[in-house]
Scaffold this motif. Structure first.
Motif, mmCIF file in Angstrom:
data_model
loop_
_atom_site.group_PDB
_atom_site.id
_atom_site.type_symbol
_atom_site.label_atom_id
_atom_site.label_comp_id
_atom_site.label_asym_id
_atom_site.label_seq_id
_atom_site.Cartn_x
_atom_site.Cartn_y
_atom_site.Cartn_z
ATOM 1 N N GLY A 1 217.738 -66.561 -23.434
ATOM 2 C CA GLY A 1 217.556 -65.732 -22.244
ATOM 3 C C GLY A 1 217.649 -64.250 -22.479
ATOM 4 N N ALA A 2 217.576 -63.765 -23.716
ATOM 5 C CA ALA A 2 217.549 -62.325 -23.976
ATOM 6 C C ALA A 2 216.175 -61.778 -23.608
ATOM 7 C CB ALA A 2 217.853 -62.045 -25.447
ATOM 8 N N ILE A 3 216.137 -60.692 -22.838
ATOM 9 C CA ILE A 3 214.879 -60.125 -22.335
ATOM 10 C C ILE A 3 214.798 -58.670 -22.756
ATOM 11 C CG2 ILE A 3 213.487 -59.614 -20.294
ATOM 12 C CD1 ILE A 3 215.004 -61.860 -18.853
ATOM 13 N N GLU A 4 213.610 -58.260 -23.226
ATOM 14 C CA GLU A 4 213.416 -56.861 -23.612
ATOM 15 C C GLU A 4 212.049 -56.369 -23.149
ATOM 16 O OE1 GLU A 4 213.308 -53.957 -27.583
ATOM 17 O OE2 GLU A 4 213.673 -56.120 -27.778
ATOM 18 N N PHE A 5 212.037 -55.204 -22.527
ATOM 19 C CA PHE A 5 210.803 -54.492 -22.189
ATOM 20 C C PHE A 5 210.714 -53.300 -23.126
ATOM 21 C CE2 PHE A 5 210.488 -57.244 -18.785
ATOM 22 C CZ PHE A 5 209.474 -56.921 -17.883
ATOM 23 N N ARG A 6 209.599 -53.227 -23.850
ATOM 24 C CA ARG A 6 209.439 -52.172 -24.839
ATOM 25 C C ARG A 6 208.167 -51.383 -24.553
ATOM 26 N NH1 ARG A 6 209.573 -54.142 -30.937
ATOM 27 N NH2 ARG A 6 211.640 -54.871 -30.211
ATOM 28 N N ASP A 7 208.334 -50.170 -24.026
ATOM 29 C CA ASP A 7 207.199 -49.274 -23.713
ATOM 30 C C ASP A 7 206.137 -49.982 -22.868
ATOM 31 O OD1 ASP A 7 208.318 -47.148 -25.186
ATOM 32 O OD2 ASP A 7 207.485 -47.968 -27.050
ATOM 33 N N VAL A 8 206.564 -50.628 -21.800
ATOM 34 C CA VAL A 8 205.650 -51.439 -20.982
ATOM 35 C C VAL A 8 204.959 -50.582 -19.928
ATOM 36 C CG1 VAL A 8 205.511 -53.306 -19.296
ATOM 37 C CG2 VAL A 8 206.905 -53.581 -21.362
ATOM 38 N N ASP A 9 203.639 -50.643 -19.928
ATOM 39 C CA ASP A 9 202.813 -50.091 -18.848
ATOM 40 C C ASP A 9 202.121 -51.261 -18.170
ATOM 41 O OD1 ASP A 9 203.527 -47.585 -19.694
ATOM 42 O OD2 ASP A 9 201.659 -47.232 -20.806
ATOM 43 N N PHE A 10 201.899 -51.118 -16.866
ATOM 44 C CA PHE A 10 201.172 -52.175 -16.155
ATOM 45 C C PHE A 10 200.428 -51.578 -14.973
ATOM 46 C CE2 PHE A 10 200.792 -55.390 -12.794
ATOM 47 C CZ PHE A 10 200.029 -56.326 -13.466
ATOM 48 N N ARG A 11 199.189 -52.047 -14.808
ATOM 49 C CA ARG A 11 198.358 -51.639 -13.681
ATOM 50 C C ARG A 11 197.790 -52.885 -13.016
ATOM 51 N NH1 ARG A 11 195.676 -46.791 -13.485
ATOM 52 N NH2 ARG A 11 195.753 -46.668 -15.775
ATOM 53 N N TYR A 12 197.948 -52.998 -11.712
ATOM 54 C CA TYR A 12 197.392 -54.133 -10.980
ATOM 55 C C TYR A 12 195.867 -54.040 -10.949
ATOM 56 C CZ TYR A 12 201.903 -55.795 -9.262
ATOM 57 O OH TYR A 12 203.173 -56.320 -9.183
ATOM 58 N N PRO A 13 195.166 -55.187 -10.851
ATOM 59 C CA PRO A 13 193.702 -55.167 -10.834
ATOM 60 C C PRO A 13 193.161 -54.283 -9.721
ATOM 61 C CG PRO A 13 194.510 -57.419 -11.070
ATOM 62 C CD PRO A 13 195.705 -56.559 -10.797
ATOM 63 N N GLY A 14 192.309 -53.348 -10.080
ATOM 64 C CA GLY A 14 191.688 -52.475 -9.096
ATOM 65 C C GLY A 14 192.547 -51.318 -8.646
ATOM 66 N N ALA A 15 193.789 -51.235 -9.113
ATOM 67 C CA ALA A 15 194.685 -50.155 -8.693
ATOM 68 C C ALA A 15 194.340 -48.872 -9.432
ATOM 69 C CB ALA A 15 196.137 -50.533 -8.939
ATOM 70 N N ALA A 16 194.520 -47.739 -8.754
ATOM 71 C CA ALA A 16 194.213 -46.450 -9.367
ATOM 72 C C ALA A 16 195.345 -45.967 -10.254
ATOM 73 C CB ALA A 16 193.920 -45.417 -8.276
ATOM 74 N N GLU A 17 196.588 -46.308 -9.907
ATOM 75 C CA GLU A 17 197.741 -45.816 -10.638
ATOM 76 C C GLU A 17 198.501 -46.956 -11.304
ATOM 77 O OE1 GLU A 17 200.136 -43.619 -7.956
ATOM 78 O OE2 GLU A 17 198.654 -42.034 -7.631
ATOM 79 N N LEU A 18 199.285 -46.601 -12.302
ATOM 80 C CA LEU A 18 200.125 -47.577 -12.975
ATOM 81 C C LEU A 18 201.283 -47.986 -12.073
ATOM 82 C CD1 LEU A 18 200.355 -45.980 -16.541
ATOM 83 C CD2 LEU A 18 199.156 -48.092 -15.948
ATOM 84 N N ALA A 19 201.575 -49.295 -12.040
ATOM 85 C CA ALA A 19 202.752 -49.770 -11.322
ATOM 86 C C ALA A 19 204.004 -49.595 -12.163
ATOM 87 C CB ALA A 19 202.573 -51.235 -10.934
ATOM 88 N N LEU A 20 203.848 -49.703 -13.489
ATOM 89 C CA LEU A 20 204.945 -49.470 -14.430
ATOM 90 C C LEU A 20 204.447 -48.512 -15.501
ATOM 91 C CD1 LEU A 20 206.341 -53.097 -14.997
ATOM 92 C CD2 LEU A 20 207.238 -51.353 -13.441
ATOM 93 N N SER A 21 205.319 -47.612 -15.934
ATOM 94 C CA SER A 21 204.918 -46.636 -16.940
ATOM 95 C C SER A 21 206.071 -46.400 -17.914
ATOM 96 C CB SER A 21 204.526 -45.311 -16.267
ATOM 97 O OG SER A 21 204.173 -44.339 -17.220
ATOM 98 N N GLY A 22 205.875 -46.794 -19.160
ATOM 99 C CA GLY A 22 206.858 -46.553 -20.199
ATOM 100 C C GLY A 22 208.215 -47.168 -19.924
ATOM 101 N N VAL A 23 208.243 -48.405 -19.449
ATOM 102 C CA VAL A 23 209.504 -49.060 -19.100
ATOM 103 C C VAL A 23 210.172 -49.610 -20.359
ATOM 104 C CG1 VAL A 23 210.574 -50.963 -17.825
ATOM 105 C CG2 VAL A 23 208.748 -49.619 -16.769
ATOM 106 N N ASN A 24 211.429 -49.248 -20.564
ATOM 107 C CA ASN A 24 212.208 -49.730 -21.706
ATOM 108 C C ASN A 24 213.590 -50.163 -21.234
ATOM 109 O OD1 ASN A 24 210.793 -49.054 -24.485
ATOM 110 N ND2 ASN A 24 210.382 -47.326 -23.123
ATOM 111 N N PHE A 25 213.965 -51.376 -21.530
ATOM 112 C CA PHE A 25 215.337 -51.828 -21.323
ATOM 113 C C PHE A 25 215.518 -53.146 -22.068
ATOM 114 C CE2 PHE A 25 213.090 -53.531 -17.571
ATOM 115 C CZ PHE A 25 213.385 -54.879 -17.662
#
Length: 576
Positions: free
Chosen positions: A342-366
């Motif tokens: 159950g160890a979870i890591e986000f490493r420099d995560v960006d995410f954009r929803y389909p058709g969205a103009a802006e990123l929902a996540l930008s450079g997420v690290n934890f």
């Protein structure tokens, strides 16, 4: 270069496996249909020749005994003809049912595996697209196979006419180009109208499904007039295209029917002259007239056959576009570990929803340690729920890595990942079926004791135990008839059953009162011990369940620390 072009051509023109494989399995049945159709056409020739023999041999000679013998023979032929027609219909239906079942299974499995970040279909549009399976089934389980046999048999029929009537065979031959050209001339319009008709049908289906699925919201929001207008527009568009499609198809069909009549009457007219010249007998004229109609009739089916082909091709292309969309999960076999810590890591995560103009996540690290209880807090739209969706593989990151136990989540099979993760998202949708089935979803190894244990923790057992049917109570669509708190309690029990090592809870107490929330916190405190918990909440009271808080802001990690540290920092910032 030539080889690459050839490969590209083959890829585009070759029938997709989801359709070709079911057809290959039914090949023996289709071969029987072809044999039956061939014999049925042969028996039709026998009927015409019987008529000629009666008029030319039996009637002039009053050969009653011969007539009886011929009648017995014809009766046997008609019995075989009847049986073969029944068998042909039976084989076609069986083959169609097999194709329908196999294609339907493949398409449904593809829908379940669709990547949400690539899907552009509305619920209604997707449901309407699945309905187009019927178009493919009708094409492969209808008169199509018969028409394919009957059309080549026209040549044999013309040969028999030539043997009996000589030059009279020119009468149906003249009609054949008229029928074929009329069918071909309408095809560009039919091809265009088939595509438009499918688009309009999918639009109509989308409005219908959206309205039925949100009927309570439609009524409470007084949105009936708006949706009625959409429905009327969709109906009008579909009706207009369907009308033009039918008129275009009827044009070729009517010309074919007229050509068939002209072939029959032309044979009679010119046959009179042939009889006068003693080149044809009365029986021969009648036989040729019957056969002339049969020679042109299969060609009349060309227009209908081409119409079916265009409809089936349009449906095939639309469905195949969906089938060719990448499935979620790894391309190969992927990893399916039996144990996840159950160890979870986000490493420099960006995410954009389909058709969205802006990123929902930008450079997420934890990084979350195995067994650590962490809360995600922040304003609406800060990316908290998006992180939850990425954790259970509903969406892949646009860039960066989401890792479970040090392994990229994209290497894990979605089924194995979600079997080890209990998710309670904001949409507490329940499926049609019993409460038992809704709680035990995806946990086939769990028993009744585990189900009741999870229900007690979520406090669902309190109201389920008072119901007449208890856990066997059948729920309507999406759990209608239950309160929001009851649906949330059942959904929470579903996430807890089986004691998965990873828990992702998004606003788990949003539908309950303060008193119930306090009881739930007390129940959940022990349940979360030693298991990885990601808790998304706006309620400060739930922070008592976690050891660490991650504050999200505008799709980024703004703060990370203990609940006390985050509270102290936020208070200090607010005081400035």
């Amino acid at each position: 270069m030539a080889d690459l072009e050839h490969e590209e051509y083959d890829t585009k023109t070759r029938m997709a496996p989801w359709l070709s494989e079911p057809l290959k399995k039914s090949r023996p049945l289709y071969m029987r249909v072809l044999v039956a159709a061939f014999l049925i056409n042969c028996f039709a020739l026998v009927t015409a020749l019987f008529t000629m023999t009666v008029y030319d041999r039996i009637v002039p000679n009053n050969a009653t005994e011969s007539l009886i013998g011929l009648a017995v023979g014809l009766g046997i032929v008609l019995i075989f003809d009847f049986v073969l027609k029944l068998l042909r219909a039976y084989f076609v239906d069986i083959a169609g049912a097999r194709v329908d079942r196999d294609i339907g299974k493949a398409i449904f499995e593809r829908i379940l595996a669709l990547r949400l970040d690539l899907s552009r279909h509305t619920t209604g549009g997707l449901a309407g697209l699945v309905r187009e399976i019927e178009t493919l089934r009708d094409f492969f389980a209808s008169a199509t196979i018969t028409a394919l046999v009957d059309v080549p048999f026209t040549i044999i029929t013309l040969a028999v006419i030539a043997m009996v009537g000589g030059w009279l065979v020119l009468v149906p031959i003249v009609m054949i180009p008229l029928v074929i050209l009329s069918a071909i001339a309408t095809q560009p319009a039919m091809r265009r109208l088939s595509s438009q008709s499918l688009d309009e049908a999918l639009g109509k289906q989308a409005v219908l499904v959206e309205t039925i699925g949100s009927l309570e919201t439609v009524k409470s929001s007084n949105a009936g007039d708006m949706l009625s207008h959409r429905w009327e527009e969709a109906m009008k568009g579909h009706a207009n295209v369907s009308l033009r499609q039918r008129l275009t198809a009827n044009l070729a069909t009517t010309i074919a029917g007229s050509a068939q009549t002209m072939a029959y009457t032309g044979m009679v007219i010119f046959g009179v002259f042939a009889i006068a010249e003693q080149n044809l007998t009365m029986g021969g004229l009648i036989a040729c007239s019957i056969l002339a109609g049969r020679a042109v009739a299969p060609l009349g089916a060309i227009a209908t056959l081409l119409t079916r082909i265009h409809a089936a091709r349009t449906a095939y292309r639309r469905i195949n576009t969906m089938m060719e969309m990448p499935a979620e999960g790894p391309e190969g076999l992927g990893l399916a570990p039996n144990i996840l810590e159950g160890a979870i890591e986000f490493r420099d995560v960006d995410f954009r929803y389909p058709g969205a103009a802006e990123l929902a996540l930008s450079g997420v690290n934890f990084r979350i340690k195995a067994g650590e209880n962490v809360a995600l807090i922040g304003p609406i739209g800060s990316g908290k729920s998006t992180i939850a969706r990425l954790m259970i593989g509903l969406y892949p990151p646009t860039s960066g890595l989401v890792m479970i136990d040090g392994t990229d989540i994209r290497q894990l099979t979605p089924k194995s990942l979600r079997a080890k993760a209990g998710a309670l998202l904001q949409d507490n949708a329940l499926l049609t079926g019993s409460i038992r089935e809704n709680i035990m979803l995806g946990r086939p190894d769990a028993d009744d004791e585990e189900m009741i244990r999870a229900a007690k923790i979520s406090m669902a057992h309190d109201f389920i135990s008072r119901m007449p049917n208890g856990y066997d109570l059948k729920l309507a669509d999406r759990g209608s008839g239950l309160s929001g708190g009851q649906r949330q309690s059942i959904a929470m029990a579903r996430a807890l059953v089986g004691q998965p090592p990873i828990l992702v809870f998004d606003e788990p107490t949003s539908a309950v009162d303060t008193e119930t929330e306090a009881k739930l916190i007390n129940n959940l405190r022990k349940e979360f011990a030693g298991r990885t918990l990601v808790l998304i909440t706006h309620r400060p009271s739930l922070l008592a369940l976690v050891d660490r808080v991650i504050l999200m802001s505008r799709g980024r990690v703004a703060m990370d620390g203990t609940p006390e540290d985050i509270t102290r920092k936020v208070t200090r910032i607010a005081a400035r």
